[in-house]
Design an enzyme around this catalytic site. Structure first.
Site, PDB file in Angstrom:
ATOM      1  CG  ASP A 106      10.943   0.831  34.639  1.00  0.00           C
ATOM      2  OD1 ASP A 106      10.920   0.603  33.423  1.00  0.00           O
ATOM      3  OD2 ASP A 106      11.871   0.499  35.402  1.00  0.00           O
TER       4      ASP A 106
HETATM    5  N1  URA Z   1      16.298   2.009  33.968  1.00  0.00           N
HETATM    6  C1  URA Z   1      15.321   1.373  34.635  1.00  0.00           C
HETATM    7  O1  URA Z   1      15.528   0.312  35.177  1.00  0.00           O
HETATM    8  N2  URA Z   1      14.112   1.945  34.664  1.00  0.00           N
HETATM    9  C2  URA Z   1      13.832   3.116  34.092  1.00  0.00           C
HETATM   10  O2  URA Z   1      12.708   3.587  34.164  1.00  0.00           O
HETATM   11  C3  URA Z   1      14.867   3.771  33.405  1.00  0.00           C
HETATM   12  C4  URA Z   1      16.092   3.197  33.359  1.00  0.00           C
END
Ligand code: URA
Length: 249
Positions: A106
């Site tokens: 993310d």
């Molecule tokens: N899980 C998440 O919630 N975000 C990420 O970026 C990777 C795994």
């Protein structure tokens, strides 16, 4: 590069797995120099012949690049953003090859992200069958009880189904008294790669992830790679990833 089996060339171009490429050949979707090829054993030198899949020429990238990036927060792990926001590729200005991140982190998540132009390896590593372990450190709020940790370990129900068993352990406080303020540090290892999975898993047990960092992908860690920097993988590491993805080099 010399002659290679057609299905290997197609999968190395990142179009499909070798098995799916074989199916494409059998279905008559692949042509070499304008001739449809349905023979699975066909060997071709991609530098000398035009290979076309579903009407599109696939260009073979000769030189493979394998990088381990320590992604900072606030940059997208997509190759391009149509709204012009900063992406991980902006951190790699000297890389001329068309590389892609292996999976996503993310915008708000930092940490280990592999970047490559080896489409076959990328497909293999992302395939749920190979269960590549990814470890995250999360700073969460919300009462984190032993029962909640046990639930996370067993699997929690998300919109897209139950999560597979995970390894979960609480980490020591970074600043004294954090726990009494309701701040907890947790290490969680999963081998699935669903969208925002770790954040959604904590939300499912009533905790809110305030900070998230991927610290390990398979045996690879961030050691020696400061935030925003990257390093080139060693041959040994690349071979290890190939084995994990069920491929031979
Ligand atoms: N899980 C998440 O919630 N975000 C990420 O970026 C990777 C795994």
């Amino acid at each position: 590069m010399g002659e290679e089996r057609l299905q290997k060339i197609i999968s190395q171009a990142g179009i499909a797995s070798r098995r799916a490429a074989e199916k494409m050949i059998l279905e008559g979707r692949v042509a070499v120099d304008g001739q449809c090829v349905r023979e699975l054993g066909t060997k071709v030198n991609p530098a000398e012949h035009a290979i076309v899949v579903d009407g599109k020429v696939i260009t073979q990238q000769e030189h493979h690049v394998y990088l381990l990036l320590n992604k900072p927060k606030g940059c997208l792990s997509t190759a391009k953003d149509d709204r012009g926001r900063r992406t991980v590729l902006d951190l790699l200005p000297e890389v001329r090859e068309r590389v892609y991140p292996v999976g996503r982190l993310d915008n708000n998540t930092e940490g280990l992200l592999l970047i490559t132009n080896d489409g076959e390896l990328m497909n293999g590593l992302l395939h749920p069958r190979f269960e590549v372990e990814k470890t995250y450190h999360a700073r969460v709020t919300g009462r984190l009880t032993q029962a909640k940790l046990a639930k996370l370990r067993q699997g929690v129900m998300l919109e897209d189904g139950m999560t597979a068993p995970a390894k979960v352990r609480e980490l020591p406080e970074v600043e004294q008294g954090e726990r009494s303020k309701g701040i907890f540090r947790v290490e969680i290892t999963i081998h699935e790669g669903r969208n925002r999975q770790v954040r959604r898993m904590f939300a499912a047990v009533g905790c809110d992830v305030k900070a998230l960092k991927r610290v390990r992908f398979a045996q690879l860690t961030l050691i020696g790679v400061p935030r925003g920097h990257h390093r080139v993988l060693t041959d040994e590491e690349i071979n290890m990833l190939y084995r994990l993805a069920g491929l031979t080099k």
